[in-house]
Design an enzyme around this catalytic site. Structure first.
Site, PDB file in Angstrom:
ATOM      1  N   GLU A 233      -5.713  13.009  -4.624  1.00 20.94           N
ATOM      2  CA  GLU A 233      -5.735  12.250  -3.122  1.00 20.94           C
ATOM      3  C   GLU A 233      -4.433  12.863  -2.763  1.00 20.94           C
ATOM      4  O   GLU A 233      -4.017  14.142  -3.134  1.00 20.94           O
ATOM      5  CB  GLU A 233      -4.766  10.446  -3.572  1.00 20.94           C
TER       6      GLU A 233
ATOM      7  N   LYS B 229       0.695   7.444   5.996  1.00 16.52           N
ATOM      8  CA  LYS B 229      -0.245   7.150   5.168  1.00 16.52           C
ATOM      9  C   LYS B 229      -1.180   6.079   5.366  1.00 16.52           C
ATOM     10  O   LYS B 229      -1.469   5.032   5.829  1.00 16.52           O
ATOM     11  CB  LYS B 229       0.675   5.871   4.572  1.00 16.52           C
TER      12      LYS B 229
ATOM     13  N   ASP C 259       0.194 -10.036  -0.995  1.00 12.02           N
ATOM     14  CA  ASP C 259      -0.394  -8.968  -0.690  1.00 12.02           C
ATOM     15  C   ASP C 259      -1.207  -7.981  -2.096  1.00 12.02           C
ATOM     16  O   ASP C 259      -0.882  -8.356  -3.530  1.00 12.02           O
ATOM     17  CB  ASP C 259       1.063  -8.895  -1.032  1.00 12.02           C
TER      18      ASP C 259
ATOM     19  N   SER D 108      -4.018  -4.557  -2.542  1.00 13.23           N
ATOM     20  CA  SER D 108      -4.235  -2.958  -3.114  1.00 13.23           C
ATOM     21  C   SER D 108      -5.672  -3.025  -1.923  1.00 13.23           C
ATOM     22  O   SER D 108      -6.336  -3.670  -2.589  1.00 13.23           O
ATOM     23  CB  SER D 108      -3.983  -2.183  -3.666  1.00 13.23           C
ATOM     24  N   ALA D 109      -5.398  -2.134  -1.405  1.00 11.00           N
ATOM     25  CA  ALA D 109      -7.218  -2.497  -0.518  1.00 11.00           C
ATOM     26  C   ALA D 109      -7.493  -1.203  -2.018  1.00 11.00           C
ATOM     27  O   ALA D 109      -9.609  -1.964  -1.609  1.00 11.00           O
ATOM     28  CB  ALA D 109      -7.519  -1.176   0.168  1.00 11.00           C
TER      29      ALA D 109
ATOM     30  N   LYS E 113       0.379   0.154 -11.750  1.00 17.08           N
ATOM     31  CA  LYS E 113       1.593   0.390 -11.409  1.00 17.08           C
ATOM     32  C   LYS E 113       1.987  -0.806 -12.339  1.00 17.08           C
ATOM     33  O   LYS E 113       2.303  -2.188 -12.122  1.00 17.08           O
ATOM     34  CB  LYS E 113       2.593   0.780 -10.615  1.00 17.08           C
TER      35      LYS E 113
END
Length: 309
Positions: free
Chosen positions: A26, A87, A139, A141-142, A160
């Site tokens: 990435e 981003k 919320d 993450s994709a 994380k």
């Protein structure tokens, strides 16, 4: 799988044509995850770790609206040193391309683009996941939904520890994303060797991971992603007591300052870097270099196993 309009770096194009092992990397860690000037130095070290283990690195990013698999050093430098780099998750790719943006790909976008390019192994630091208080904020993450529909193997140090690790594992199970521990039956917590949760499966070698990938292909590819959870050795993790104090203080600051949405993760990571006087950054670098090495060895084993059969 979505077919993206992709340009390939020469080294990566040659490797894919010749059937040599390639590892996707990435670019968000370069532009957003590490401070300057360490970010460019570490980006080069990550690529070298892949090469040293026998594979070709394919760092993915966007330059002036062009989606590139295998950034060259000048392009990598541009993303590492230019202000205003976007981003990019999967949903952002088309808009960024149409507007001629410079962009760094997240885990989700890197996974989707890599799979579309024919790259099956990806090394990162830690996955995104379900955020704390997600029952109220929704919320998430994709990364998780993308992995559910993307046939790629992601080598990471878990998710994380600033996230809700248990809820993230539950979502991965619901979404059908396989999770195996590398020489462990405990899910790592990024900075921490042990994230506090058991795993059903573990693998002991790159060759065993390669066998899983080949078995998945023989079953018709009716699978999403596979997460290979690769913990730091206990003597290389962030001191757990320091971690817990720093996390508690960071969460309190989030609430105090009203930080929400996409700003949460960079806020907390910056807080960790400051509060631990750089110790968390050193751990972060160790994580990604170790994962790049393991991902490369898996990619090499996969090519060797396929040739053998």
């Amino acid at each position: 799988m979505t077919n993206f309009h992709i340009s390939f770096g020469t080294e990566v194009a040659d490797a894919l044509r010749d059937g040599r092992p390639v590892v996707a990397l990435e670019s968000t860690i370069v532009s957003h995850g590490l401070p300057r000037p360490d970010n460019l130095l570490v980006a080069r070290q990550i690529e070298q770790a892949v090469r040293d283990a026998g594979a070709v690195p394919a760092t993915i990013g966007m330059i002036a609206g062009e989606l590139i698999v295998g950034l060259d050093d000048a392009q990598l430098t541009r993303l590492a040193t230019t202000d205003g780099v976007a981003k990019l998750s999967v949903r952002d790719l088309a808009v960024a391309a149409a507007t001629g943006a410079d962009g760094a790909t997240t885990v989700a976008a890197t996974s989707a683009v890599a799979a579309s390019a024919g790259i099956g192994v990806f090394a990162t630091g830690g996955l995104g996941g379900v955020h704390r208080e997600a029952a109220q904020t929704f919320d998430e993450s994709a990364d998780l939904v993308t992995l559910a529909r993307t046939p790629i193997t992601v080598v990471c140090a878990g998710v994380k520890s600033i996230l809700d690790v248990g809820a993230t594992l539950e979502r991965l199970e619901t979404l059908g994303v396989g999770v195996v521990g590398y020489r462990t039956r405990r899910f790592p917590g990024f900075y921490l060797t042990d994230g506090g949760f058991d795993l059903d499966w573990s693998v002991e070698s790159p060759e065993q991971v390669a066998d899983v990938l080949i078995a998945r292909e023989r079953q018709g590819g009716h699978h999403g992603g596979l997460v290979v959870a690769h913990p730091l050795p206990a003597d290389e993790q962030l001191d757990p007591a320091l971690h817990d104090r720093t996390l508690a203080d960071g969460l309190a600051r989030l609430a105090r300052d009203g930080v929400t949405g996409k700003a949460v993760t960079p806020f907390l990571l910056a807080h960790f870097h400051s509060a631990t006087e750089g110790a968390s950054l050193a751990v972060n670098v160790r994580i990604i270099l170790r994962n790049a090495d393991l991902a490369a060895r898996i990619a090499v084993a996969a090519v060797t196993r396929r040739v053998a059969v």
